[in-house]
Write a protein that holds these residues in place. Sequence first.
Motif, short mmCIF file in Angstrom:
data_model
loop_
_atom_site.label_atom_id
_atom_site.label_comp_id
_atom_site.label_asym_id
_atom_site.label_seq_id
_atom_site.Cartn_x
_atom_site.Cartn_y
_atom_site.Cartn_z
N GLY A 94 0.80 -1.22 0.00
CA GLY A 94 0.00 0.00 0.00
C GLY A 94 0.83 1.26 0.00
O GLY A 94 0.38 2.31 0.48
N ARG A 95 2.04 1.19 -0.55
CA ARG A 95 2.93 2.35 -0.59
C ARG A 95 2.27 3.52 -1.33
O ARG A 95 1.56 3.33 -2.31
N VAL A 96 2.49 4.74 -0.83
CA VAL A 96 1.97 5.93 -1.51
C VAL A 96 2.89 6.22 -2.69
O VAL A 96 4.08 6.46 -2.51
N VAL A 97 2.35 6.16 -3.92
CA VAL A 97 3.19 6.45 -5.08
C VAL A 97 2.92 7.85 -5.62
O VAL A 97 3.66 8.35 -6.44
N PHE A 98 1.85 8.48 -5.16
CA PHE A 98 1.55 9.83 -5.63
C PHE A 98 0.55 10.47 -4.68
O PHE A 98 -0.23 9.79 -4.04
N GLY A 99 0.61 11.78 -4.56
CA GLY A 99 -0.44 12.50 -3.86
C GLY A 99 -0.13 12.81 -2.42
O GLY A 99 0.95 12.49 -1.91
N PRO A 100 -1.08 13.46 -1.73
CA PRO A 100 -0.83 14.02 -0.42
C PRO A 100 -0.91 13.04 0.76
O PRO A 100 -0.60 13.43 1.88
N ALA A 101 -1.31 11.80 0.54
CA ALA A 101 -1.46 10.88 1.67
C ALA A 101 -0.12 10.71 2.37
O ALA A 101 0.92 10.59 1.72
N GLY A 102 -0.15 10.68 3.71
CA GLY A 102 1.08 10.68 4.47
C GLY A 102 1.62 9.31 4.78
O GLY A 102 2.80 9.16 5.11
N ARG A 103 0.78 8.28 4.70
CA ARG A 103 1.28 6.95 5.06
C ARG A 103 0.54 5.90 4.23
O ARG A 103 -0.54 6.17 3.70
N PRO A 104 1.12 4.69 4.15
CA PRO A 104 0.52 3.66 3.29
C PRO A 104 -0.83 3.18 3.81
O PRO A 104 -1.18 3.42 4.97
N PRO A 156 -7.45 8.60 8.31
CA PRO A 156 -6.47 9.69 8.26
C PRO A 156 -5.49 9.67 9.44
O PRO A 156 -5.80 9.15 10.50
N SER A 157 -4.34 10.26 9.22
CA SER A 157 -3.35 10.37 10.29
C SER A 157 -3.83 11.36 11.34
O SER A 157 -4.61 12.25 11.05
N TYR A 158 -3.37 11.20 12.55
CA TYR A 158 -3.66 12.16 13.61
C TYR A 158 -2.46 12.19 14.55
O TYR A 158 -1.57 11.35 14.47
N TRP A 159 -2.44 13.19 15.44
CA TRP A 159 -1.23 13.47 16.19
C TRP A 159 -0.68 12.32 17.00
O TRP A 159 0.49 12.00 16.93
#
Lengths: 291, 376
Positions: free
Chosen positions: B329-339, B365-368
């Motif tokens: 699930g690696r991010v290959v493009f775009g603003p997503a921060g993690r796989p 989504p990611s959170y703190w």
Amino acid sequence: MRLLNRSAGRLSRHRRGPIAGLVVLLLGLLLTGGLYAAFSPAQADTAAEQEELVKEGRELFLVGCAFCHGQNGEGVLTQGGSQYGPALTDVGAAAVDFQVGTGRMPMAQPGAQAPRKEVVYNERETAALAAYVATLGTGPAIPDEELYSTEGMEEDELNELVSRGGQIFLANCTACHNFEGSGGAMPRGGYAPKIRGVDAKHIYEAMLTGPQSMDTFSDGNIPPEDKKAVIAYLEMLDEQPGYAGFSFGGLGPVSEGIIAWLVGLGVPVAFAVWIAAHTTRSSKKKDEAQA
Amino acid sequence: MTDVHDPHSSGTDLVPAEPIADPGLPEHQWRPTDVDDAAEKRAERQVAGFFALSAICTVLFLVAYFVLDIGDNWTTFAGFGASTMALGTTLGLALLFIGVGIIHWARKLMADKEIVEMRHPARSSDEDREGTLKALSDGLAESGIGRRPLIRNSMIGSVALLGLPAVVLLRDLGPLPGDKLESTIWARGGEQITVDGAQVTVPKMRISRDAIGTPILASDLEIGDLVNAQPEVLFNPERYYVEPEEVEGINLQVHKSKTSLILLRMEPGDIKPGRAADGSSRENWTVNGIVAYSKICTHVGCPISLNERTTHHLLCPCHQSTFDLADSGRVVFGPAGRPLPQLPLEVDDEGYLVAQSDFDEPVGPSYWERDYYDRW
């Protein structure tokens, strides 16, 4: 009538005769043979016909498809090692019927997308190509009409099917093809095509075979009855009137916004410019006219 | 004009005052309606005609409103909802004809003469400027703000404090996620629970087709298949000892927002297994090339299923984040921060696909407060 009765009477006199059983047996065999003769040669004919069709398809394939897909449908790679034309060994007749029947194949030029265009091969030629490619390996066959046709269904039954189809469509199809089947953009210049007004058979085949970049929705993924439900839902969408007027492709706020800005504001602005640019002036003087 | 430039005053007499004589304005040309009584009368009738057309459209609007059916039994016209079409068209034309009538009136009949209006300097007059400054300084002196530091300081303090509510209200942007995203109902499979005093092991959570609700046999799927899936408990809670109310209504939506799954079968050789949270390989997380990932984008949580079969790239329609499903699930493009979180799969004794366990990291989504681990 009398003659018939007489002969029947004469026949029935022999019904317990020593050769009666033999005659009945012979008659039975004749009847079976006759029936077999009536139906079986038809099958023999279709087998021969099928062979003929495959042969015809092979010839068409060599002329029209082999350049990209290889002489035996094994696929062709570019010098860089990427796919030029994919292998057709396991795509089945359904894929050919879809690709050729919607004009996507033969492609006009290699590219990210094989757009739907005018169909090149006639029905017989499409069937021949499909029959030939089916012999290259495994793959789904062209679906029977009863699998996708919703004709002759009771209204209640159809309504139930449509609402089930809607659920399945929303879960599986809308991501790419839009909530009302208008299509949408995909990465690297591709797009998911509009699927409204497409033949039920072609929709069924597309789910079955996953054309181009589309995922497949095999019968193990979405069962045939549920595929029919999706088709029923799409047909219902086609029949539904545009309650709110023009849908502008059903693409949501983007297309509606473009129409509002370009047409909704552009036409009044052009109208205003036209008004300001057109004034009739008279060469007469006021005094002359009044005089 | 106070600042008219006089060329003679600066001593440059060699430059003529006006090289070309001012031709003045061209002679006024009258409109036909100004000089021809018949044309004037005709224009008058035309304007009245436009207003009358507008009135007719308004009446038609009222008629359409009451005559054309909506609701359960729409009146349709040429494949459109007749009511919407008629109301829009008649009201639009009613407004347009009033506008056209007024324009026609102005251009044909209202006064028609050229007016010259000279430009004024942008600067206010000196008296106005002095007056304004004086009023300001008088006001300051009268308020005594310079003499009364107590009032001044307390006012500054109270106004500064008003910034705090704006900061505090930011908290209402949403409840803090807490640990809600760290576990999903996928974890129910395989749990040890007590039912009527007896120890029971809940069966492993089967994976069901979304909307259809049937569990999936591993052998059902062909290479290239994509299934939008959910845990079977949402369709068959009894099998997992879950109360039906737990998976109905809003509870169902809450569960789906975390459990939604993308199931993909690809060539087993295409998969590059990454590492799990505990450092072990993800090799045995797949079954025969079948992989499962959370459907919830790790950017802002849109559901994603725009997959390209040929590349196994999954594209999020909201902000074009693209994930490689063959590569953990690696991010290959775009603003997503993690796989994308991956769900470990296996097959139960009846051949159905089941989850080995829950996701090993929070979905969505990611959170703190969230931890991150590297899979490669």
